[in-house]
Structure formats: C-alpha cells, structure tokens
Design a protein around this motif. Structure first.
Motif, PDB file in Angstrom:
ATOM      1  N   ARG A   1       0.827  -1.212   0.000  1.00  0.00           N
ATOM      2  CA  ARG A   1       0.000   0.000   0.000  1.00  0.00           C
ATOM      3  C   ARG A   1       0.860   1.260   0.000  1.00  0.00           C
ATOM      4  NH1 ARG A   1      -1.980   3.567   3.548  1.00  0.00           N
ATOM      5  NH2 ARG A   1      -1.103   2.662   5.416  1.00  0.00           N
TER       6      ARG A   1
ATOM      7  N   MET B   1      -8.814   0.182  -4.627  1.00  0.00           N
ATOM      8  CA  MET B   1      -9.481  -0.804  -5.495  1.00  0.00           C
ATOM      9  C   MET B   1      -8.957  -0.720  -6.928  1.00  0.00           C
ATOM     10  SD  MET B   1     -11.875  -2.505  -3.788  1.00  0.00           S
ATOM     11  CE  MET B   1     -13.400  -2.840  -4.607  1.00  0.00           C
TER      12      MET B   1
ATOM     13  N   TYR C   1       0.010  -5.494   3.070  1.00  0.00           N
ATOM     14  CA  TYR C   1      -0.617  -6.246   1.984  1.00  0.00           C
ATOM     15  C   TYR C   1      -2.011  -6.793   2.340  1.00  0.00           C
ATOM     16  CZ  TYR C   1       1.263 -10.178   4.661  1.00  0.00           C
ATOM     17  OH  TYR C   1       1.571 -11.047   5.676  1.00  0.00           O
ATOM     18  N   GLU C   2      -2.420  -6.629   3.589  1.00  0.00           N
ATOM     19  CA  GLU C   2      -3.755  -7.103   3.966  1.00  0.00           C
ATOM     20  C   GLU C   2      -4.745  -5.967   3.734  1.00  0.00           C
ATOM     21  OE1 GLU C   2      -2.410  -8.355   7.893  1.00  0.00           O
ATOM     22  OE2 GLU C   2      -2.999 -10.378   7.350  1.00  0.00           O
TER      23      GLU C   2
ATOM     24  N   ALA D   1      -7.880  -6.222   2.017  1.00  0.00           N
ATOM     25  CA  ALA D   1      -9.255  -6.588   1.669  1.00  0.00           C
ATOM     26  C   ALA D   1     -10.262  -5.847   2.551  1.00  0.00           C
ATOM     27  CB  ALA D   1      -9.435  -8.092   1.835  1.00  0.00           C
ATOM     28  N   GLU D   2     -11.357  -5.417   1.940  1.00  0.00           N
ATOM     29  CA  GLU D   2     -12.427  -4.710   2.661  1.00  0.00           C
ATOM     30  C   GLU D   2     -13.771  -5.262   2.221  1.00  0.00           C
ATOM     31  OE1 GLU D   2     -12.432  -2.656   5.010  1.00  0.00           O
ATOM     32  OE2 GLU D   2     -10.434  -1.781   5.084  1.00  0.00           O
ATOM     33  N   TYR D   3     -14.756  -5.202   3.112  1.00  0.00           N
ATOM     34  CA  TYR D   3     -16.109  -5.617   2.743  1.00  0.00           C
ATOM     35  C   TYR D   3     -16.840  -4.526   1.976  1.00  0.00           C
ATOM     36  CZ  TYR D   3     -15.804  -9.827   5.578  1.00  0.00           C
ATOM     37  OH  TYR D   3     -15.428 -11.043   6.073  1.00  0.00           O
TER      38      TYR D   3
ATOM     39  N   LYS E   1     -16.341  -1.214  -0.541  1.00  0.00           N
ATOM     40  CA  LYS E   1     -15.307  -0.639  -1.396  1.00  0.00           C
ATOM     41  C   LYS E   1     -14.989   0.813  -1.081  1.00  0.00           C
ATOM     42  CE  LYS E   1     -18.160   0.362  -5.445  1.00  0.00           C
ATOM     43  NZ  LYS E   1     -18.340   0.066  -6.870  1.00  0.00           N
TER      44      LYS E   1
ATOM     45  N   SER F   1     -11.884   1.523   0.803  1.00  0.00           N
ATOM     46  CA  SER F   1     -10.595   1.399   0.122  1.00  0.00           C
ATOM     47  C   SER F   1     -10.095   2.737  -0.408  1.00  0.00           C
ATOM     48  CB  SER F   1     -10.715   0.411  -1.040  1.00  0.00           C
ATOM     49  OG  SER F   1     -10.888  -0.882  -0.535  1.00  0.00           O
TER      50      SER F   1
END
Ligand code: SF4
Ligand code: SF4
Length: 147
Positions: free
Chosen positions: A39, A89, A112-113, A115-117, A119, A122
C-alpha cells in the motif's frame, strides 16, 4: 522403466526433509521482501507534516487514475497539500507514482492485507495514508533510496 521411478522417488525424498515454504496464513504472517510494493504511504517530516507539495505529478502519471491530489497555499504563500487520496481498489501497485515524485514524499509500503467488505473503505485520505507510514522504518527507507 525403473530409472524414471527411482528418479521420481529421489526427488520426493530430497524435498521430504526440506523446510516447508508454505505458511499457515492468517495465523502465520508473511514477511514481504525489502522491495515489495504494498500500500502506498505518505512520508512525513519530523514534525509529522506530509512531505508532499501537491504538485500533482503522481496523479498525472498514475495509469489507473486512482490518485487525487488537492493542493492549497498556506499563510506564507507556499504551495502545500490540502488532501491526498488514493483508491486502492484501482491501484495496480506499479510504483510509477513513487518514481515520479520530485521530493520523495511517497513510498510503496509493506502492508498487503488490504481486503475490505465495503469498497468505499478502500479510498484512503491523507491521514490514513500517513499514519502507519511514519512509524515504519521500511517505508522511510524505500522512497529516497529507490532513486
Ligand atoms: S502504484 Fe501505480 S497504480 Fe498505484 S497509485 Fe501509484 S501509479 Fe497509480
Ligand atoms: S506525492 Fe510527490 S508527486 Fe505526488 S503531489 Fe505530492 S509532491 Fe507531487
């Protein structure tokens, strides 16, 4: 007929005693290599202010058009940053923005983690981008030395 079989068994035997390269994620965390592009992070001065001067070069070079830079001018007439945001994203982690920055104000971090529920989570703004970065030695090291 027997030789290929023995060759196969020999290869299996050699790997049987080696340390596994797989990890039990997420219980075990992966340590990225030094040049990993995770990121994006905003680097800061010792006073905690972003080094970004709002020139917009990173925004223009980004192939995914995921950076938005809003510059402003401070009381002394110096161009500075009002807000910096990135849509993770859309980011392809190419690192072109880091290469383009004339003042080494951004770096590819090691997170690197991502992920999101939802968007909309992000899309990260200045505070979210700079907070972990300024505590990370690896992030500080990446930007200036990569040029
Ligand atoms: S790493 Fe690449 S895609 Fe991501 S913000 Fe920078 S230039 Fe854009
Ligand atoms: S991060 Fe660098 S290239 Fe992007 S706006 Fe700030 S100073 Fe310019």
């Amino acid at each position: 007929m027997l030789k290929p079989l023995l060759n196969g068994l020999w290869v299996t035997l050699k790997h049987f005693f080696k340390k596994p390269i797989t990890i039990q994620y997420p219980e075990e965390k992966w340590t990225p290599p030094e040049r990993f592009r995770g990121r994006l992070v905003l680097l800061c001065s010792d006073t905690g202010e972003p080094l970004c001067v709002g020139c917009g070069l990173c925004e223009r070079i980004c192939p995914c058009e995921c950076i938005t830079v809003i510059p402003t001018t401070n009381d002394n007439g110096v161009r500075t940053l009002q807000n910096y945001s990135i849509d993770l994203m859309r980011c392809c982690f190419c690192g072109l923005c880091v290469e383009a920055c004339p003042v080494n104000a951004i770096a590819m971090g090691d997170e690197y983690e991502l992920a999101e529920y939802h968007k909309e989570k992000s899309v990260l703004n200045t505070d979210a981008l700079k907070a972990p970065a300024c505590k990370s030695e690896s992030c500080r090291a990446i930007a200036p030395e990569s040029k």
